[in-house]
Scaffold this motif. Structure first.
Motif, PDB file in Angstrom:
ATOM      1  N   GLU A  86       2.151   2.070  -1.796  1.00 25.94           N
ATOM      2  CA  GLU A  86       2.160   1.687  -0.388  1.00 25.94           C
ATOM      3  C   GLU A  86       0.778   1.216   0.054  1.00 25.94           C
ATOM      4  O   GLU A  86       0.652   0.223   0.773  1.00 25.94           O
ATOM      5  CB  GLU A  86       2.625   2.872   0.464  1.00 25.94           C
ATOM      6  N   LEU A  87      -0.261   1.906  -0.358  1.00 30.86           N
ATOM      7  CA  LEU A  87      -1.619   1.502   0.017  1.00 30.86           C
ATOM      8  C   LEU A  87      -1.979   0.145  -0.585  1.00 30.86           C
ATOM      9  O   LEU A  87      -2.652  -0.671   0.059  1.00 30.86           O
ATOM     10  CB  LEU A  87      -2.620   2.567  -0.431  1.00 30.86           C
ATOM     11  N   GLN A  88      -1.525  -0.104  -1.795  1.00 36.89           N
ATOM     12  CA  GLN A  88      -1.755  -1.411  -2.407  1.00 36.89           C
ATOM     13  C   GLN A  88      -1.020  -2.499  -1.627  1.00 36.89           C
ATOM     14  O   GLN A  88      -1.547  -3.602  -1.412  1.00 36.89           O
ATOM     15  CB  GLN A  88      -1.317  -1.393  -3.867  1.00 36.89           C
ATOM     16  N   ARG A  89       0.203  -2.190  -1.189  1.00 39.83           N
ATOM     17  CA  ARG A  89       0.979  -3.153  -0.404  1.00 39.83           C
ATOM     18  C   ARG A  89       0.289  -3.480   0.903  1.00 39.83           C
ATOM     19  O   ARG A  89       0.347  -4.625   1.386  1.00 39.83           O
ATOM     20  CB  ARG A  89       2.376  -2.580  -0.140  1.00 39.83           C
ATOM     21  N   HIS A  94      -8.325   1.086  -1.953  1.00 39.75           N
ATOM     22  CA  HIS A  94      -9.496   1.961  -2.022  1.00 39.75           C
ATOM     23  C   HIS A  94      -9.258   3.311  -1.343  1.00 39.75           C
ATOM     24  O   HIS A  94     -10.049   4.246  -1.515  1.00 39.75           O
ATOM     25  CB  HIS A  94     -10.700   1.268  -1.373  1.00 39.75           C
ATOM     26  N   LEU A  95      -8.168   3.424  -0.582  1.00 38.52           N
ATOM     27  CA  LEU A  95      -7.857   4.697   0.075  1.00 38.52           C
ATOM     28  C   LEU A  95      -7.012   5.618  -0.810  1.00 38.52           C
ATOM     29  O   LEU A  95      -6.658   6.713  -0.388  1.00 38.52           O
ATOM     30  CB  LEU A  95      -7.098   4.438   1.383  1.00 38.52           C
ATOM     31  N   ALA A  96      -6.698   5.181  -2.019  1.00 38.55           N
ATOM     32  CA  ALA A  96      -5.843   5.964  -2.918  1.00 38.55           C
ATOM     33  C   ALA A  96      -6.437   7.339  -3.169  1.00 38.55           C
ATOM     34  O   ALA A  96      -7.652   7.477  -3.369  1.00 38.55           O
ATOM     35  CB  ALA A  96      -5.655   5.231  -4.239  1.00 38.55           C
ATOM     36  N   PRO A 227      -6.510   5.354   9.130  1.00 39.44           N
ATOM     37  CA  PRO A 227      -6.292   3.949   9.527  1.00 39.44           C
ATOM     38  C   PRO A 227      -4.856   3.469   9.342  1.00 39.44           C
ATOM     39  O   PRO A 227      -4.466   2.464   9.939  1.00 39.44           O
ATOM     40  CB  PRO A 227      -7.245   3.184   8.595  1.00 39.44           C
ATOM     41  N   CYS A 228      -4.089   4.173   8.533  1.00 43.78           N
ATOM     42  CA  CYS A 228      -2.700   3.765   8.264  1.00 43.78           C
ATOM     43  C   CYS A 228      -1.702   4.391   9.234  1.00 43.78           C
ATOM     44  O   CYS A 228      -0.533   3.989   9.261  1.00 43.78           O
ATOM     45  CB  CYS A 228      -2.298   4.161   6.845  1.00 43.78           C
TER      46      CYS A 228
END
Length: 258
Positions: A86-89, A94-96, A227-228
């Protein structure tokens, strides 16, 4: 006594799943690809779906429990994989929460875990135990047992769908069980293609809702993920509406029995 055709089929499917689990173990240990953990969990789910209607028969309960334990062990790492996707999408890799080395260590830990080793030992003993049970007449009535238990699952889902205080988490679990049982035993569940498609859609929408709920909870506890949170909050509300629509569509397939 020779085994029935159904007993033979079940044995063959368990053996095929055993081979897949050994392959997944090797892939996890060697970190060969990003799908190894997901494939392991699919094999575990298929094994449990195969065994659940057979509970109470010889050697079934221990094997199903072993699969459930390994499923719980591997769940958190799979959840992190989904979050990373989801973070890559979102363009925020970098938040992984885990880097590649940590992932590799997690895979290796599952591959070498006591839980996986014990499950594989149970699978090694399965063919002998199953054949002995058949020879002793302990597998008689298995066809009726499966039909009865699949029907019971469907009744539970029908009641839960109409419960004014229904819990989406419980509905998600019930839908998964009914869908996977129908997939595993298509001749026993009595569900048509349309009903199966509606189950699949409801499971997908509830899964999307559940994922966003989890991510929002993590964003509240993690500064890195804050931020998400705004995006996830909006997406979660939309997923909830879609899930409720998909649940309403299931009423026609799962009426309340009089």
């Amino acid at each position: 006594m020779c085994m029935s055709s159904l007993a033979e089929q079940i044995l063959a499917r368990v053996l095929a799943l055993q081979v897949r689990l050994y392959a997944c173990q090797a892939r996890l240990a060697a970190v060969t690809d990003a799908e190894a953990l997901h494939d392991l969990r699919i094999a575990l789910r298929q094994l449990r779906s195969l065994l659940r209607p057979l509970r109470g028969l010889p050697s079934v309960d221990a094997l199903e429990q072993g699969a459930a334990v390994l499923g719980r062990l591997s769940g958190p790492l799979r959840d992190r994989e989904v979050l990373i996707g989801e973070l890559q999408r979102l363009g925020l890799p970098h938040l992984a929460p885990l880097d590649a080395a940590q992932h590799a260590a997690g895979y290796a830990a599952i591959a070498s875990s006591r839980e996986l080793a014990e499950l594989l030992l149970l699978l090694d003993a399965w063919p002998t135990n199953w054949r002995q049970a058949a020879a002793q007449g302990q597998l008689r009535g298995m066809d009726k047992r499966i039909r009865r238990r699949l029907r019971r699952q469907q009744r539970h889902l029908a009641a839960a769908l109409r419960d004014p205080a229904h819990d989406r988490h419980r509905l998600r679990l019930l839908i998964k069980r009914v869908r996977y049982a129908a997939e595993t035993y298509p001749a026993h569940g009595g569900l048509g293609k349309a009903a199966y498609a509606r189950l699949k859609r409801a499971q997908s929408e509830l899964g999307d809702w559940h994922d966003h709920l989890q991510w929002l909870a993590q964003s509240e506890a993690s500064e890195a993920l804050k931020p998400c949170s705004g995006h996830w909050l909006q997406a979660q509300a939309m997923a909830e509406r879609r899930a409720d629509e998909a649940l309403l569509a299931l009423y026609v397939d799962f009426p309340v029995e009089r």
